[in-house]
Design a protein around this motif. Sequence first.
Motif, mmCIF file in Angstrom:
data_model
loop_
_atom_site.group_PDB
_atom_site.id
_atom_site.type_symbol
_atom_site.label_atom_id
_atom_site.label_comp_id
_atom_site.label_asym_id
_atom_site.label_seq_id
_atom_site.Cartn_x
_atom_site.Cartn_y
_atom_site.Cartn_z
ATOM 1 N N UNK A 158 -7.858 -5.831 3.731
ATOM 2 C CA UNK A 158 -7.483 -6.944 2.868
ATOM 3 C C UNK A 158 -8.453 -8.112 3.068
ATOM 4 N N UNK A 159 -8.389 -9.116 2.207
ATOM 5 C CA UNK A 159 -9.049 -10.387 2.522
ATOM 6 C C UNK A 159 -8.330 -11.033 3.712
ATOM 7 N N UNK A 160 -9.100 -11.589 4.644
ATOM 8 C CA UNK A 160 -8.517 -12.169 5.847
ATOM 9 C C UNK A 160 -8.965 -13.616 6.029
ATOM 10 N N UNK A 161 -8.123 -14.392 6.714
ATOM 11 C CA UNK A 161 -8.542 -15.637 7.347
ATOM 12 C C UNK A 161 -8.219 -15.499 8.827
ATOM 13 N N UNK A 162 -8.814 -16.353 9.640
ATOM 14 C CA UNK A 162 -8.691 -16.210 11.091
ATOM 15 C C UNK A 162 -8.044 -17.457 11.697
ATOM 16 N N UNK A 163 -7.466 -17.253 12.898
ATOM 17 C CA UNK A 163 -6.675 -18.315 13.533
ATOM 18 C C UNK A 163 -7.202 -18.576 14.945
ATOM 19 N N UNK A 164 -8.324 -19.276 15.074
ATOM 20 C CA UNK A 164 -8.805 -19.630 16.415
ATOM 21 C C UNK A 164 -7.917 -20.711 17.025
ATOM 22 N N UNK A 178 -6.437 -14.066 16.385
ATOM 23 C CA UNK A 178 -5.487 -13.628 15.368
ATOM 24 C C UNK A 178 -6.061 -13.727 13.966
ATOM 25 N N UNK A 179 -5.473 -12.974 13.059
ATOM 26 C CA UNK A 179 -5.896 -12.976 11.659
ATOM 27 C C UNK A 179 -4.666 -12.919 10.760
ATOM 28 N N UNK A 180 -4.832 -13.389 9.544
ATOM 29 C CA UNK A 180 -3.805 -13.315 8.514
ATOM 30 C C UNK A 180 -4.389 -12.554 7.333
ATOM 31 N N UNK A 181 -3.562 -11.758 6.647
ATOM 32 C CA UNK A 181 -4.032 -10.941 5.533
ATOM 33 C C UNK A 181 -3.408 -11.397 4.219
ATOM 34 N N UNK A 182 -4.192 -11.299 3.159
ATOM 35 C CA UNK A 182 -3.681 -11.543 1.811
ATOM 36 C C UNK A 182 -3.479 -10.186 1.138
ATOM 37 N N UNK A 203 -6.155 -23.577 14.487
ATOM 38 C CA UNK A 203 -6.562 -23.945 13.134
ATOM 39 C C UNK A 203 -6.734 -22.664 12.315
ATOM 40 N N UNK A 204 -7.095 -22.831 11.058
ATOM 41 C CA UNK A 204 -7.341 -21.703 10.158
ATOM 42 C C UNK A 204 -8.801 -21.734 9.736
ATOM 43 N N UNK A 205 -9.486 -20.594 9.843
ATOM 44 C CA UNK A 205 -10.889 -20.504 9.454
ATOM 45 C C UNK A 205 -11.058 -19.426 8.385
ATOM 46 N N UNK A 206 -11.848 -19.736 7.357
ATOM 47 C CA UNK A 206 -12.035 -18.799 6.251
ATOM 48 C C UNK A 206 -12.825 -17.565 6.672
ATOM 49 N N UNK A 240 2.211 -18.221 7.882
ATOM 50 C CA UNK A 240 1.796 -18.026 6.494
ATOM 51 C C UNK A 240 0.932 -19.203 6.050
ATOM 52 N N UNK A 241 -0.071 -18.902 5.251
ATOM 53 C CA UNK A 241 -1.000 -19.912 4.740
ATOM 54 C C UNK A 241 -1.228 -19.652 3.262
ATOM 55 N N UNK A 242 -1.109 -20.679 2.448
ATOM 56 C CA UNK A 242 -1.388 -20.591 1.020
ATOM 57 C C UNK A 242 -2.575 -21.497 0.711
ATOM 58 N N UNK A 243 -3.723 -20.888 0.464
ATOM 59 C CA UNK A 243 -4.924 -21.675 0.196
ATOM 60 C C UNK A 243 -4.999 -22.140 -1.253
ATOM 61 N N UNK A 244 -4.073 -21.705 -2.101
ATOM 62 C CA UNK A 244 -3.992 -22.238 -3.463
ATOM 63 C C UNK A 244 -3.345 -23.623 -3.448
ATOM 64 N N UNK A 245 -2.280 -23.744 -2.663
ATOM 65 C CA UNK A 245 -1.541 -25.002 -2.586
ATOM 66 C C UNK A 245 -1.860 -25.793 -1.321
#
Length: 344
Positions: A158-164, A178-182, A203-206, A240-245
Amino acid sequence: MNAWLNKIIAGSICVVGLFSCKKQDSFTQVKTGTKPAFSATATDFTFSEATAGDDAVTYSWTASGDWGYRAVVNYTLQIDEKGNGFRKPTEAFSANNSLSKKFTVAALNQIINNMGLAAGRQHELVVRVKAAVDTVGDQVYSDSVLLTVTPYYVPKVYPYVYVPGGYEGWSFDDPRLGALASVNSDKVYEGYLYFPDANTEFKVAAAKSWDVNYGDAGGGSLVANGGNIKAAEAGYYRFTVNLNTLTWSLTNTAWSLTGSAAGGADKAMTFNAATKKWSITTALQAGSFYFRANNANTIALSDDDNNGVLTAGSAGAISIETAGTYTITMDLNNPGNYIYTLAQ
């Protein structure tokens, strides 16, 4: 004097007329291209990990021409389940002026898994090629060919963002990162993180760099290059992270299984901090169960496809046919690829 003025005006009209005609003659007549002829070297497969590196199939097509000018044509391979009419096809390959594509077993099996199709079962799919010229905005499609395939399970990509964060040393190279998946590729991300200490900041990193990162803007909002987000208590969190909002939410979870097989009660699971898995050994009766967090259905997981892979909600409750003592383990380590095991 009027005669000379009339001659000048008339001459100007002729010149303009000549240029207008010449420009009109230079217009390109844009047409829809010809339909590619499409073929496959094979159409029926049973995939296995043992043959993952082997070539599976080569798709070939003829060039789409007659677009009315010398066009750069983009070709895209589309795959869908038979009978869907290519309403929401998966695009498996795209390139300009290319007339073939070879897939290994591993590559095509990954695509099938990413489509959400159950492993170990036969699926009837169809494949076609789309030819398009971007500057025109028109497109044509080949006839489809059948793809009958039984895939083996691999985690979806999936597309991922990361959580350093402080829990892993603020490093993009640490295996604890850690990582989060869309899962719907819609910029809405989810994953689970274990914070062994209270007041853990992160934090959240793209990507695995600080080039594009997001932090706390207060009130559950995110802002680029913002401050650290903080988990007040130690625990196992759904993030959970919503990069649209540009919003985020964080929920500390304790998991249980519930359902008719558990007598309608919540049977608490135990977290193993070393493996980051939840497990329980317990007596179950004939019936069904699913997993849920914090004794509520707000966060619940079940097995829609009966294949050991968990999806959101309780609709795919897991069946227990024979009463007895079972050991159940739930693994949420791979974002978007949540799995469980069940053994008697």
